[in-house]
Motif scaffolding. Structure first.
Motif, PDB file in Angstrom:
ATOM      1  N   GLY A  81      42.261  35.150  36.935  1.00  0.00           N
ATOM      2  CA  GLY A  81      42.672  36.548  36.906  1.00  0.00           C
ATOM      3  C   GLY A  81      44.165  36.706  36.654  1.00  0.00           C
ATOM      4  O   GLY A  81      44.899  35.736  36.450  1.00  0.00           O
ATOM      5  N   ARG A  82      44.584  37.941  36.690  1.00  0.00           N
ATOM      6  CA  ARG A  82      45.981  38.293  36.425  1.00  0.00           C
ATOM      7  C   ARG A  82      46.810  38.117  37.699  1.00  0.00           C
ATOM      8  O   ARG A  82      46.503  38.711  38.731  1.00  0.00           O
ATOM      9  N   MET A  84      49.849  38.993  40.027  1.00  0.00           N
ATOM     10  CA  MET A  84      50.656  40.204  40.202  1.00  0.00           C
ATOM     11  C   MET A  84      51.595  40.016  41.380  1.00  0.00           C
ATOM     12  O   MET A  84      51.240  39.358  42.360  1.00  0.00           O
ATOM     13  N   TRP A  92      49.442  49.323  40.820  1.00  0.00           N
ATOM     14  CA  TRP A  92      48.079  49.392  40.271  1.00  0.00           C
ATOM     15  C   TRP A  92      47.196  50.255  41.162  1.00  0.00           C
ATOM     16  O   TRP A  92      46.466  51.123  40.678  1.00  0.00           O
ATOM     17  N   LEU A 124      39.914  45.076  37.572  1.00  0.00           N
ATOM     18  CA  LEU A 124      41.034  44.144  37.643  1.00  0.00           C
ATOM     19  C   LEU A 124      40.515  42.788  38.094  1.00  0.00           C
ATOM     20  O   LEU A 124      39.807  42.697  39.100  1.00  0.00           O
ATOM     21  N   SER A 127      44.405  37.215  40.405  1.00  0.00           N
ATOM     22  CA  SER A 127      44.609  35.850  40.865  1.00  0.00           C
ATOM     23  C   SER A 127      45.697  35.854  41.931  1.00  0.00           C
ATOM     24  O   SER A 127      46.779  36.397  41.724  1.00  0.00           O
TER      25      SER A 127
END
Length: 160
Positions: A81-82, A84, A92, A124, A127
């Motif tokens: 995952g993304r 952040m 978000w 979403l 990670s």
């Protein structure tokens, strides 16, 4: 008030994990209505085949899907995952609420992760790190970051 459901595959083992979860759940009470659901992890042999893992993930996915709240923005925790920062996560979440989303659902898979079908449904893919963590610790980390994000969004001092 924001409603948050945390779906976790697997049960907390040791008492200290449960105490940490309770602490962050208590803190989050000022910012959201939190619900934590534990789903059973599918049993696998000592050295499972790809097919056995896929079948287990599919069974877990069916359980997860039955617990997803309607209209919630889904966050799938997965290593690919993304990543952040805490500020980015706060932003978000704030953007979701501005868009009229009042429910979030975060999902932490079991030891084999999450089925692709759950990841595909996610608004979403998040990670926590490229490192691997025990799922018990991941649950505490997610709750802490959710608390931190809510505190940031409210202009609090916890983050500083």
């Amino acid at each position: 008030m924001l409603s948050v459901r945390l779906i976790c595959v697997g049960k907390l083992g040791e008492k200290f994990w449960a105490e940490a979860v309770r602490e962050y759940a208590k803190r989050l009470g000022a910012y959201c209505k939190l619900e934590i659901l534990e789903l059973p992890e599918q049993r696998l042999p000592q050295e499972p085949s790809e097919g056995e893992i896929r079948q287990a993930l599919d069974r877990e996915a069916a359980l997860i899907e039955s617990k997803l709240p309607q209209g919630a923005a889904l966050i799938a925790l997965c290593v690919e995952g993304r990543p952040m920062s805490s500020e980015q996560l706060a932003d978000w979440i704030s953007r979701q609420t501005v868009c009229g989303i009042s429910r979030l659902c975060l999902v932490i898979g079991g030891s084999c992760g999450l089925a692709e079908q759950i990841k595909q449904r996610a608004a979403l893919r998040l990670s926590m790190s490229p490192m691997t963590f025990p799922h018990h610790l991941a649950r505490v980390m997610v709750l802490e970051q959710l608390y931190r994000a809510c505190n940031i969004a409210a202009g609090g001092k916890y983050h500083k």
